[in-house]
Design a protein around this motif. Structure first.
Motif, PDB file in Angstrom:
ATOM      1  N   THR A  32       0.854  -1.199   0.000  1.00 31.34           N
ATOM      2  CA  THR A  32       0.000   0.000   0.000  1.00 31.34           C
ATOM      3  C   THR A  32       0.886   1.244   0.000  1.00 31.34           C
ATOM      4  N   LEU A  33       0.307   2.335  -0.479  1.00 27.37           N
ATOM      5  CA  LEU A  33       0.959   3.625  -0.291  1.00 27.37           C
ATOM      6  C   LEU A  33      -0.089   4.642   0.129  1.00 27.37           C
ATOM      7  N   THR A  34       0.328   5.602   0.909  1.00 25.34           N
ATOM      8  CA  THR A  34      -0.521   6.742   1.235  1.00 25.34           C
ATOM      9  C   THR A  34       0.317   7.987   0.992  1.00 25.34           C
ATOM     10  N   GLN A  35      -0.366   9.103   0.827  1.00 29.15           N
ATOM     11  CA  GLN A  35       0.357  10.383   0.801  1.00 29.15           C
ATOM     12  C   GLN A  35      -0.275  11.269   1.874  1.00 29.15           C
ATOM     13  N   ASP A  36       0.344  12.410   2.142  1.00 27.97           N
ATOM     14  CA  ASP A  36      -0.085  13.153   3.331  1.00 27.97           C
ATOM     15  C   ASP A  36      -1.439  13.839   3.208  1.00 27.97           C
ATOM     16  N   SER A  37      -1.872  14.191   1.970  1.00 27.35           N
ATOM     17  CA  SER A  37      -3.137  14.930   1.906  1.00 27.35           C
ATOM     18  C   SER A  37      -4.338  14.012   2.086  1.00 27.35           C
ATOM     19  N   THR A  38      -4.168  12.732   1.827  1.00 27.89           N
ATOM     20  CA  THR A  38      -5.238  11.780   2.139  1.00 27.89           C
ATOM     21  C   THR A  38      -4.831  10.916   3.333  1.00 27.89           C
TER      22      THR A  38
END
Ligand code: MIC
Ligand code: SF4
Length: 637
Positions: free
Chosen positions: A30-36
């Motif tokens: 998985t990956l996430t970024q900071d705005s979500t």
């Protein structure tokens, strides 16, 4: 089998691979970024899972980098600490844009990747099944739950021939967008095949799979072949390579043929990535701003081409040119080989390795400006300047136009062929590995507010049609992102005052005064970003259902994950029977959800309208429970 079917079947945990039916697949990365990401991690914490159950999960900090107040830094600190304490890698601010860095350092052919960002399909450039989703889906996948999706149709995009000088991968995806439009990929995977594939390097393939998101597609994928092996080897990751391709004679649901040799430079004109025209028709339009970068076009290859065009020249005095490299790897290599000096000397402004202007985070152009951008989205007001006209072009078109000050074809400039280095510069010191940190305390700044939770579905849903919207409403309309608002991505109550403000500034006030109600929309409602905020904010405003002609995939899932019912007109012409302010009523809502069929009473006009709910059995339970977190909790009781 075609490659998509192979990847799905290797990860299938539920369902049958018949297009249109619901399936569940195991998620490897998985990956996430900071705005979500802040929302996704709050939701992940709510699941109570202690350590991620994936093979690799990475939290990137790349979007909200302005830090005009303490708020962004508070979010960064929360993400870093919550991630490390749950076994998640962290890519620190400055290390680069999630999709570029993931491709360079973590992606593996044959693996599944779920990301809380709509451009996660970038990973398809190395043969991953890489899908964008809302934060809740990613939170659940980190906890080991499978990801549910509708088994897609597979479109064969057969490439033949070779690109001419001045024509690039960006022009290939713009061509596909001109054929299919921004809703043409819904429910489909774009699978690239044919002899033209081997002429494209991994960064070029990644440009195509990245911007495939603008088709509304589930994802896009290239085979993993010798070019993939060369790329992974240059990243010091040859062991991650496996060959992957469709079986000979594999069947597909649809087919598109593109002769690369016949393509010409293209641009997506304001205000849609699907509004594609040849550069030859736009030549001479005066340009005020040019921005090169974003997860679509900021690779080493892209920026080396830009540097070659700019070398020894000066940009037009009326143009502001910005360059944001996709990763620190790219920036450092350009610095070491002198290309960065060529770019700087031409007059370009160098921004940090981040999303930057692509998400409206700075560099809003002047009033009525023409802005050429190598990005993937030119939705209305995404640049932060409502009157600006943004055109999406390739890096070489951008660079030659920066010199002339008008839209200019790159066909008459000789662009040197850029050979990828045998070894990229590898420095992972901005990637934090959870195994090196113990007893991390989670830091929660004041800006981190709890997310709204759905409630059990009531038998009766009533309220006003609070707004009536047209076709192609994007998530940038529903939950605008700009430098001022991005700092509040962890604060739904604050953001709620801006919901749909790009369409009607009074909507939030009206929704609050009426205690919620319904949203009415045309087709392709919710295209664009994966931002779950576009569902969380309506949930906070007590929106009960969105009634539309059709929906974009990720947003529709986000609505259901949060207990908001996405309803489609049985007869699209009934759209005309609803007006803003009409009093609406749905009785027997639970039964209607179970039957996937609704009767809406328009009390104001005394008309009944038939609506349908297009979803799987699992989503029915979810809507009745008031969202996926409630449904998962109930299933564990
Ligand atoms: C975008 O390109 O619109 C974003 C910003 O990356 C979004 C995510 C977000 O809204 O935070 C996306 O594409 O999912
Ligand atoms: Fe960032 Fe733009 Fe890519 Fe979204 S599309 S991830 S904002 S660079």
């Amino acid at each position: 089998m075609n490659l998509t079917q192979k990847l799905i079947s290797a990860h299938l945990v539920k369902g049958e691979m018949t297009p249109g039916s619901e399936i569940a697949i195991k998620i490897d990365q998985t990956l996430t970024q900071d705005s979500t990401g802040t929302m996704a991690y709050l939701q992940f914490e709510a699941t109570g899972v202690e350590k991620v159950k994936t093979e690799r999960s990475v939290a990137y900090i790349d979007h909200n980098m302005l830090q005009a107040s303490q708020l962004n830094a508070d979010d960064h600190a929360y993400i870093q600490t919550v991630a490390l304490s749950h076994g998640i890698y962290v890519s620190k601010p400055g290390n680069g844009i999630c999709h570029q860095v993931h491709l360079e350092r973590f992606g593996k052919p044959g693996k599944t990747l779920l990301g809380s960002d709509s451009h996660t399909p970038t990973g398809g450039g190395i043969g991953m099944l890489a899908i964008g989703a809302g934060g809740l889906d990613v939170a659940l996948a980190m906890g080991g739950e499978p990801f549910y999706l509708i088994m897609p149709k597979v479109v064969k995009i057969e490439l033949s021939g070779k690109l001419r000088n001045g024509v690039t991968a960006k022009d290939i995806i713009l061509k596909v967008l001109s054929i299919l439009g921004t809703a043409g990929g819904v429910g489909k995977v774009m699978e690239y095949t044919g002899p033209g594939v081997s002429t494209l390097s991994v960064p070029e393939r990644a440009t195509i799979t990245n911007m495939g998101a603008e088709l509304g597609a589930t994802t896009s994928v290239f085979p993993a072949d010798q070019r993939t092996e060369i790329f992974l080897k240059a990243q010091g990751r040859e062991n991650d390579y496996v060959e992957l391709k469709a079986d000979d004679g594999a069947s597909y649901d649809e087919e598109i043929k593109i002769d690369l040799g016949q393509l010409e430079p293209l641009a997506a004109c304001p205000h849609s990535p699907g509004n594609v025209k040849p550069i030859s028709e736009l030549e001479g339009i005066k340009v005020d701003q040019i921005c090169i970068g974003s997860c679509t076009n900021s690779s080493y290859l892209d920026l080396m081409q830009v540097a070659a065009v700019l070398k020894g020249k000066t940009i037009n005095p009326n143009v502001s040119l910005t360059v944001s490299p996709g990763s620190r790897q790219v920036l450092t290599m350009l610095a070491e080989n002198g290309a960065l000096a060529d770019i700087i000397s031409s007059g370009a402004r160098i921004l940090e390795c981040a999303c930057g202007p692509c998400i409206g985070n700075g560099q809003s152009p002047k009033q009525d400006a023409v802005s050429l951008r190598t990005f993937n989205r030119n939705f209305y007001n995404r640049s932060g300047t409502p009157s600006a006209n943004v055109y999406l072009v390739s890096p070489v078109t951008a660079a030659v136009s920066a010199l002339t000050g008008v839209i200019t074809t790159p066909l008459s400039t000789t662009i040197p062929e850029i050979v990828l280095p045998e070894r990229f510069l590898i420095n992972d010191n901005l990637i934090l590995r959870p195994e090196n940190f113990s007893n991390v305390e989670i830091v929660r700044g004041n800006n981190i507010k709890p997310f709204p939770k759905g409630e059990k579905l009531k038998e009766e849903l009533s309220g006003k049609a609070l707004i009536k919207l047209g076709d192609d409403i994007t998530t940038d309309h529903i939950m605008p992102s700009n430098a001022a608002l991005l700092a509040y991505r962890s604060n739904i109550p604050y953001l709620s005052d801006y919901c749909l403000s790009n369409c009607d500034k009074d909507f939030p006030k009206r929704a609050k005064e009426n205690g919620g109600g319904f949203i009415i929309a045309g087709s392709n409602y919710g295209q664009g970003s994966s931002r779950e905020h576009a569902a969380l904010v309506p949930l906070y405003l007590k929106i009960k259902a969105v009634i539309a002609k059709s929906f974009a995939r990720i947003h529709k899932d986000n609505l259901m994950n949060n207990g908001i019912i996405p309803l489609v007109f049985d007869n699209p012409a009934d759209y005309d029977k609803l007006d803003e302010g009409d009093e609406l009523l749905i009785t027997q809502a639970i039964e209607s959800v179970k039957n996937r069929s609704f009767v809406l009473l328009n009390k104001t006009k005394n008309i009944k309208i038939k609506l349908k709910l297009e979803c799987g059995d699992r989503q029915i339970k979810m809507l009745i429970a008031g969202g996926s977190l409630n449904a998962v909790a109930e299933s564990k009781k």
